[in-house]
Design an enzyme around this catalytic site. Structure first.
Site, PDB file in Angstrom:
ATOM      1  N   ASP A 279      55.320 -68.114  34.960  1.00 44.42           N
ATOM      2  CA  ASP A 279      56.050 -66.862  34.811  1.00 44.42           C
ATOM      3  C   ASP A 279      57.477 -67.141  35.290  1.00 44.42           C
ATOM      4  O   ASP A 279      57.739 -68.148  35.966  1.00 44.42           O
ATOM      5  CB  ASP A 279      55.399 -65.727  35.610  1.00 44.42           C
ATOM      6  CG  ASP A 279      55.862 -64.358  35.105  1.00 44.42           C
ATOM      7  OD1 ASP A 279      56.864 -64.300  34.364  1.00 44.42           O
ATOM      8  OD2 ASP A 279      55.239 -63.345  35.463  1.00 44.42           O
TER       9      ASP A 279
HETATM   10  C1  BGC Z   1      57.320 -61.084  33.695  1.00 44.99           C
HETATM   11  C2  BGC Z   1      56.650 -61.718  32.496  1.00 44.99           C
HETATM   12  C3  BGC Z   1      57.649 -61.902  31.396  1.00 44.99           C
HETATM   13  C4  BGC Z   1      58.808 -62.738  31.916  1.00 44.99           C
HETATM   14  C5  BGC Z   1      59.878 -63.007  30.874  1.00 44.99           C
HETATM   15  C6  BGC Z   1      58.576 -61.809  34.104  1.00 44.99           C
HETATM   16  O1  BGC Z   1      59.301 -61.071  35.022  1.00 44.99           O
HETATM   17  O2  BGC Z   1      56.415 -61.044  34.763  1.00 44.99           O
HETATM   18  O3  BGC Z   1      55.578 -60.916  32.059  1.00 44.99           O
HETATM   19  O4  BGC Z   1      57.039 -62.470  30.272  1.00 44.99           O
HETATM   20  O5  BGC Z   1      59.413 -62.057  32.999  1.00 44.99           O
HETATM   21  O6  BGC Z   1      60.584 -61.870  30.570  1.00 44.99           O
END
Ligand code: BGC
Length: 761
Positions: A279
């Site tokens: 993530d």
């Molecule tokens: C989130 C993810 C997301 C990623 C990219 C993170 O803050 O937890 O779910 O895909 O950002 O935007």
């Protein structure tokens, strides 16, 4: 030369594309049959560059997500690193679970780049319709193709452990089986376009509070039976291109740094063949992440590059680990359309997708109560109360948000269905809005929305105003709205619970309209579970509309007017009180906003660690959702699997037969009412003479009928592999099947068993 590549290429796509510089050695160009050759031709720098994204340049601006993607697809979340000398293009990642999230505007372009806001994950799961979810996935994937995105960062398949998790709207259910089926369908739909899905957030990311450092302490049995099960099913049934690891720690180790979680179980036991990406900014130790099998670090940081390089050079990270992850990145690149030099239109068929989102949202809306009021056929002048009636919420905030061109409000939806929106009630709302203009200003951009969730103040009309509305209108609709999302969990007061003003609104509108002999409908335009028990006796009908995407107002109106007969059922329990959930004792309840930073969470010394913030003990074990309510015999407001229709269904008969390793179940259902409708038949399995501690019943199969005409019957066929009745045996560390008698229940909800059969295994 190495140094030259490092300095010029480490941070941006552009510099990398300029890497075929004089003196650079050209190498074999990547193709499906030369991965080994390409890996051998790569320098260590190139390999490491491939293990991290291209970083982030800016994150400010309308709808712009983090990730240095502005030159490719503005507002996408991240990319892999291209290596032109080896013919390796960059692949592009964009959120998310309710549709593609990219910026709608680009500098110098006098056109927009909107995407379709589809219904949120929870609503899709409420349809219990795998085919429909696959259709939605196909359309989302098509938008990715048309906008040049290679992987959609979704679906979100974490378990809804507690109603207060801010991101529950992105997730499907409190039940792992329903989650697994929905997730499989979504992945299959998206990937039918030759774009990838990223199933997230693996594993046990069930709260937003301090999510970057929180340590989820979970038993092996709960992990296997509840939190891993959905992922295991999705890997087994749809072999997704990618999985996204979660931010949190699990039993003391960041999930992205755990070889047991990322490799031994995911790949070794379940056979996952794709790539794992972190993530965004997740985990602490890049070397441990690569060592664990978390192949790609997004969005990619210089310090991660340096750490990996140092570890390879001093021998603490064997180069084989780097090569294994490089191979997976290359395999992802090879699968992508980027390898085919694909051109894309930047013009998905948004009109066709709007039609799809309108009917798919209506399929997942749930009729919780109806005393004969709905459909509202004769009543054409409706008075709308509640600020969200006029300002419908299409979806939640954060990564699950979509930049759509428009949202159909309930007002527009009703007008499109030939209702008249009562002018007196509308004027009351408009005056309230004009007097609170600041509070009605929507924050612009994802980060702003995450930091300042939009909650305009509710308005309670005066008694005189109400009686004027009641005498003019034929019926009242009160909308209760709730929004939530990434970076913050919800709270009980005025969020799970209705505020005093909302309670009064329901009471006084019901009193005024009922004393004028008129009906009141409550529409719930919410992102997650709220308290209903204290007020549900008052209105005549309650429609749980969730957040239905950009056509939400039309979808609700389609149900209210009877064009669509509702067939959704709850993918989670609505408890009487929040405290009834076993997990509430061990869940953060103060809604503390997460610190938004890019360095991961700050860890405190053990003595200072705060319960539910720094660590969360999943003390309830496997007793999540209905498994807990059934075990304790608790009353609920609405049970898991519940939902009404405008018609009724009789369950005529059930045949159960065990052949070899499979339990074959046939259930005949008959539409005994007087309008066409659809029924969702749920199969719960119990082990009455169990020798172990296990749930009273568990969902093991379900099927939805097609639209059945009045008096029409259908026999639904379902199968359960016998092995699915096993429990996780912690002593032996394996799945174990208890032999003997099992009860197979065909049910219209977890609390309404219609037919039962005993089998012996
Ligand atoms: C989130 C993810 C997301 C990623 C990219 C993170 O803050 O937890 O779910 O895909 O950002 O935007």
């Amino acid at each position: 030369m190495k140094k030259y590549i490092f300095l010029t290429c480490v941070s941006t796509v552009l510099l990398i594309s300029g890497c075929s510089k004089p003196g650079e050695v050209s190498g074999p160009k990547l193709s499906a049959d030369n991965i080994d050759e390409v890996i051998s031709a790569m320098t260590l720098d190139e390999k490491i560059l491939l293990l991290k994204g291209t970083g982030m340049k800016s994150m400010i601006g309308m709808g712009t997500a983090v990730g240095d993607t502005d030159k490719d697809v503005k507002g996408a979340a991240g990319t892999t690193t291209p290596i032109p000398r080896l013919g390796i293009p960059a692949v592009i990642f964009a959120d998310g679970p309710a549709g593609l999230r990219i910026s709608p505007e680009r500098k110098g372009k006098d056109r927009t780049f909107y995407c379709t806001a589809f219904p949120v994950g929870t609503l899709l799961a409420s349809s219990w319709d795998a085919g429909l979810v696959e259709e939605v996935g196909k359309a989302m994937g098509n938008e990715a193709v048309e906008y040049g995105v290679d992987v959609i960062l979704g679906p979100g398949v974490n378990i809804q452990r507690n109603p207060l998790c801010g991101r529950n709207y992105e997730y499907y259910s409190e039940d792992p089986f329903l989650t697994g089926i929905m997730g499989t369908s979504m992945v299959n739909g998206i990937e039918s376009n030759q774009v990838g899905a990223s199933v997230k957030h693996y594993l046990a990311n069930n709260q937003e509070t301090n999510r970057n450092a929180n340590n989820a302490i979970v038993s092996q049995r709960a992990l296997r039976e509840i939190y891993m099960k959905g992922y295991e099913m999705i890997v087994g049934n749809s072999q997704p291109w990618t999985i996204m690891s979660s931010y949190n720690k699990l039993n003391g180790t960041y999930t992205s740094e755990s070889r047991e979680v990322m490799t031994d179980i995911l790949r070794g036991e379940w056979g996952f063949e794709g790539l794992v990406m972190s993530d965004w900014f997740g985990g602490k130790d890049a070397v441990a992440q690569i060592g664990a099998g978390n192949d790609l670090l997004e969005p990619g940081l210089k310090r991660q590059y340096k750490a990996i390089k140092k570890a390879v050079e001093n021998g603490t990270l064997p180069v084989e680990y780097v090569d294994a992850s490089v191979r997976r990145v290359l395999e992802l690149v090879l699968k992508s359309r980027k390898m085919e030099n694909n051109s894309y239109s930047n013009n998905p068929d948004l009109k066709a997708h709007a039609v799809l989102t309108r009917w798919s949202a209506a399929e997942g809306m749930i009729l919780l109560k109806n005393d004969g009021t709905l459909p509202l056929t004769g009543n054409k002048n409706v008075a709308l109360f509640g600020v969200t009636s006029y300002d419908f919420i299409s979806g939640g905030t954060g990564a699950g948000d979509v930049n759509e061109a428009y949202t159909i409000s309930l007002v527009q939806g009703l007008q499109n269905s030939d209702y008249t929106v009562n002018a007196v009630a509308k004027e009351i709302f408009e005056k309230h809005k004009a007097e609170n203009i600041k509070a009605f200003k929507k924050p612009k951009g994802t980060l702003a929305a995450m930091r300042n969730p939009y909650h305009p103040p509710e308005y309670l009309p005066a008694p005189g105003q109400l009686s004027e509305c009641a005498s003019e209108a034929d019926a009242a609709i009160i909308t209760i709205g709730r929004n939530s999302g990434e970076a913050q969990d919800r709270v009980e007061k005025d969020d799970f619970l209705l505020s005093d003003i909302e309670q009064n609104l329901i009471s006084t509108v019901c009193e005024s309209f009922h004393s004028a002999g008129k009906k009141v409908v409550v529409v719930l335009n919410i992102a997650g579970v709220i308290e209903i028990a204290s007020w549900k006796a008052k209105p005549d009908a309650i429609l749980l509309a969730w957040q239905g995407g950009q056509e939400g107002g039309n979808s609700v109106a389609d149900i209210l007017c009877g064009k669509v007969n509702p067939s959704g059922k709850l993918p989670m329990t609505f408890p009487v009180t929040l405290a009834d959930h076993a997990s509430t004792e061990n869940f953060p309840t103060d809604g503390r906003p997460m610190k938004l930073g890019f360095t991961g969470g700050k860890e405190k010394p053990e003595a200072e660690q705060e319960h539910n913030v720094d660590y969360t003990i999943y003390e309830e074990g496997i007793y999540v959702g209905y498994r807990h309510f059934d075990k304790k015999g608790l009353d609920v407001s609405y049970p898991f699997g519940y939902g009404l229709s405008f018609t009724q269904f009789v369950y005529d008969k059930m045949d159960v037969e065990v052949t070899g390793d499979t339990i074959n179940i046939n259930v005949t259902v008959n539409n005994s009412g007087n309008i066409p409708g659809k029924e969702i038949v749920q199969i719960y399995v119990s082990k009455p003479d169990t020798q172990i501690d296990r749930p009273v019943q568990e969902l093991k199969a379900f099927a939805k009928t097609p639209l059945l005409g009045t008096g029409e019957a259908i026999t639904l066929t379902m199968q359960i592999p016998v092995s699915e009745l096993s429990y996780w045996n912690e002593v032996k560390s394996e799945w174990t099947l208890e032999t003997g008698a099992y009860t197979i229940n065909a049910a219209s909800s977890s609390r309404e068993i219609r037919l039962s059969e005993e089998i012996s295994l």
